[in-house]
Design a protein around this motif. Structure first.
Motif, PDB file in Angstrom:
ATOM      1  N   ALA A  67       0.752  -1.473  -0.086  1.00 52.55           N
ATOM      2  CA  ALA A  67       0.333  -0.315  -0.191  1.00 52.55           C
ATOM      3  C   ALA A  67       0.758   1.333   0.173  1.00 52.55           C
ATOM      4  CB  ALA A  67      -1.289   0.449   0.952  1.00 52.55           C
ATOM      5  N   VAL A  68       1.916   0.915   0.509  1.00 51.58           N
ATOM      6  CA  VAL A  68       3.112   2.227   0.749  1.00 51.58           C
ATOM      7  C   VAL A  68       3.533   2.216  -0.506  1.00 51.58           C
ATOM      8  CG1 VAL A  68       5.576   3.099   1.501  1.00 51.58           C
ATOM      9  CG2 VAL A  68       3.965   2.657   2.940  1.00 51.58           C
ATOM     10  N   ARG A  69       3.659   1.338  -1.887  1.00 50.54           N
ATOM     11  CA  ARG A  69       4.107   1.640  -2.496  1.00 50.54           C
ATOM     12  C   ARG A  69       3.212   2.345  -3.799  1.00 50.54           C
ATOM     13  NH1 ARG A  69       6.310  -3.178  -7.036  1.00 50.54           N
ATOM     14  NH2 ARG A  69       7.220  -1.989  -8.325  1.00 50.54           N
ATOM     15  N   GLU A  70       2.007   1.468  -3.390  1.00 50.41           N
ATOM     16  CA  GLU A  70       1.181   2.199  -4.334  1.00 50.41           C
ATOM     17  C   GLU A  70       0.973   3.591  -4.043  1.00 50.41           C
ATOM     18  OE1 GLU A  70      -0.640   1.144  -6.953  1.00 50.41           O
ATOM     19  OE2 GLU A  70      -0.820  -1.816  -6.016  1.00 50.41           O
ATOM     20  N   ALA A  71       1.009   3.652  -2.620  1.00 51.20           N
ATOM     21  CA  ALA A  71       0.356   5.729  -2.279  1.00 51.20           C
ATOM     22  C   ALA A  71       1.895   6.341  -3.139  1.00 51.20           C
ATOM     23  CB  ALA A  71       0.399   6.038  -1.189  1.00 51.20           C
ATOM     24  N   ALA A  72       3.594   5.463  -3.421  1.00 50.70           N
ATOM     25  CA  ALA A  72       3.648   6.147  -3.980  1.00 50.70           C
ATOM     26  C   ALA A  72       4.208   6.600  -5.699  1.00 50.70           C
ATOM     27  CB  ALA A  72       5.340   5.506  -3.845  1.00 50.70           C
ATOM     28  N   LEU A  73       3.324   5.462  -6.309  1.00 43.44           N
ATOM     29  CA  LEU A  73       2.951   5.283  -7.805  1.00 43.44           C
ATOM     30  C   LEU A  73       1.555   6.209  -7.388  1.00 43.44           C
ATOM     31  CD1 LEU A  73       2.642   1.865  -7.720  1.00 43.44           C
ATOM     32  CD2 LEU A  73       4.383   2.745  -9.041  1.00 43.44           C
ATOM     33  N   ALA A  74       1.270   6.592  -6.793  1.00 42.84           N
ATOM     34  CA  ALA A  74      -0.084   7.672  -7.246  1.00 42.84           C
ATOM     35  C   ALA A  74       0.167   8.849  -7.091  1.00 42.84           C
ATOM     36  CB  ALA A  74      -1.088   7.502  -5.957  1.00 42.84           C
ATOM     37  N   CYS A  75       1.436   9.311  -6.736  1.00 38.21           N
ATOM     38  CA  CYS A  75       2.543  10.934  -6.552  1.00 38.21           C
ATOM     39  C   CYS A  75       3.010  10.659  -8.275  1.00 38.21           C
ATOM     40  CB  CYS A  75       3.697  11.040  -5.610  1.00 38.21           C
ATOM     41  SG  CYS A  75       2.974  10.818  -3.718  1.00 38.21           S
ATOM     42  N   GLY A  76       2.727   9.890  -9.126  1.00 37.68           N
ATOM     43  CA  GLY A  76       2.978  10.167 -10.710  1.00 37.68           C
ATOM     44  C   GLY A  76       2.309   9.560 -11.682  1.00 37.68           C
TER      45      GLY A  76
END
Length: 462
Positions: free
Chosen positions: A447-456
């Protein structure tokens, strides 16, 4: 009379860590502690025992609400409160004895008693005075008093009394919707108490991200906690083993009365420096009673340092630990350092709440352009399998550089997940750095990685 390179006054997380680090660096070290056990408030009557009760009560909640869904059927467990308190006390004992072991291993002298500083370079404990080239004041904090509320630690309690109640109350009123109030309120709610939280401000957990606040309150209400916000407590009366809490709503000045078996006063903490002799020495204090220090934890009196809850900053055990290590390193001639911009905070309810760095409101106030990437645990396979899909991860990044400025998590194991971002921030990482790092599947950390992806360009599973 003994002579030391360093004497630490107080053996809480800041004090005992400072003592161990000083000893590791070759300094002859002693630690003064008046309790029967080491570890200070955190290990004895704070962080550790409260987490034991949070864990035990969460297991009860799982048995009552989720076991049958997984095919684990049978009679729900009953609560043996005496045994639960015994378990909590055993956890305390294991941890405090562990600190004793570490003191012996590092050849640190435990000077038993309450310490004061009669003059520069001297620490008095009982009738004995010890010489110290350097003194670290790590005396911690105590609960703040509330006007009109007299604490007896039986009916009207602080966090200390709440950890050793004679029985589980039928009805509990919690004054204050901060970390302590919500954690202990959650414990007793899970154990069957009717819990009402009265908060002066219009929000719970006031320093946290606004979106987290809103979601957190809704989740806690679903779990059975009731909230009265914007309310000023006028007083608490006790009679016949019961209490009456009087409060006024700030919006209309209307007065209300709430009955309770137990009232938990959780309105914050203040530095504890009574009896240390700081004022007589001329040690400068702030208006709020905190010890003034420079960037190297030195007071205005040569050879006297201060750390932890006794000085400015968030009253967190891990902040005190970092300062303890750093102060010891400064004394040893090294470059002690604490990055105050990367100190996480955690609430150990279920779900957990964790944050580090800036909030959206702070960034807006600074006029800084930023982006927010958010991912709900509803899109996380592990969370759904474990009935833990409430909450989300939100990462805040600089709009131009993508550098991570903050992170706010409400969800399963948030207190552990936040450290992925702490490490990233310590190294000046971007959201893209986190997004391009392979994360094991299935884990909450995805979920942390997905939130980071959502920044891009966007998360994959939302």
């Amino acid at each position: 009379m003994a002579s030391y390179d360093v004497i630490v006054i107080g053996s809480g997380p800041g004090g005992y860590v400072a003592a161990i680090r000083a000893a590791q660096l070759g300094l002859k070290t002693a630690c003064v502690e008046g309790r029967e056990t080491l570890g200070g408030t955190c290990l004895n009557i704070g962080c550790i025992p409260s987490k034991a009760l949070l864990h035990a009560s969460h297991q009860l909640h799982e048995a009552e609400h989720n076991f049958a869904k997984m095919g684990l059927k049978g009679k729900s467990p009953s609560v043996d409160w005496k045994q639960m308190l015994s378990y909590k006390d055993d956890v305390i004992g294991q941890n405090t004895k562990g600190i004793e072991f570490l003191f012996k291993k590092n050849k640190i002298d435990w000077i038993k008693g309450w310490g004061s500083i009669p003059e520069k370079g001297k620490v008095k404990v009982g009738d004995e005075v010890h010489d110290a080239k350097n003194i670290i004041v790590a005396t911690g904090s105590v609960p703040t008093a509330l006007p009109g509320v007299e604490v007896d630690e039986k009916i009207v309690v602080t966090s200390e009394g709440a950890l050793k109640l004679g029985k589980i109350p039928r009805k509990m009123v919690v004054i204050g919707a901060g970390v302590i109030g919500l954690e202990l309120g959650s414990v007793y709610s899970r154990l069957g108490a009717e819990v009402k939280v009265i908060e002066f401000l219009d929000t719970i957990t006031p320093t946290m991200d606004a979106e987290v606040q809103k979601s957190f309150k809704k989740i806690l209400e679903k779990q059975g906690l009731a909230f009265v916000l914007g309310a000023a407590v006028q007083g608490v009366e006790t009679s016949g083993g019961k209490a009456k809490v009087t409060y006024k709503l700030r919006k209309d000045d209307s007065e209300h009365v709430e009955d309770a078996d137990v009232v938990l006063v959780a309105t914050g903490r203040k530095p504890y420096t009574d009896g240390v002799g700081l004022e007589a020495l001329g040690v400068e204090l702030t208006d709020r009673g905190m010890i003034k220090t420079d960037d190297h934890w030195r007071t205005n009196i040569e050879g006297i340092y201060a750390i932890g809850d006794a000085i400015a900053g968030p009253m967190l055990a891990h902040k005190a630990e970092d300062e303890g290590m750093a102060a010891a390193e400064v004394i040893a001639g090294k470059a002690g350092h604490v990055n105050y911009g990367v100190i996480p905070s955690v609430i150990y309810t279920h779900p957990e709440v964790a944050s580090v760095g800036k909030t959206e409101a702070e960034l807006k106030d600074e006029g800084r352009a930023f982006k927010a990437g958010k991912f709900s645990f509803m899109g996380n396979g592990r969370a759904k399998a474990n009935f833990a899909a409430d909450g989300f991860v939100k990462i805040l990044v600089d709009k131009d550089t993508d550098r991570i400025l903050g992170c706010h998590i409400i969800g399963p194991s948030a207190g552990d997940l936040i450290h992925e971002i702490c490490v990233a921030m310590e190294f000046g990482a971007s959201a893209e750095d986190v997004a391009l790092t392979c994360h094991a599947h299935p884990t909450y950390s995805e979920a942390v990685r997905e939130a980071a992806l959502a920044c891009g360009d966007g998360a994959i599973h939302m």
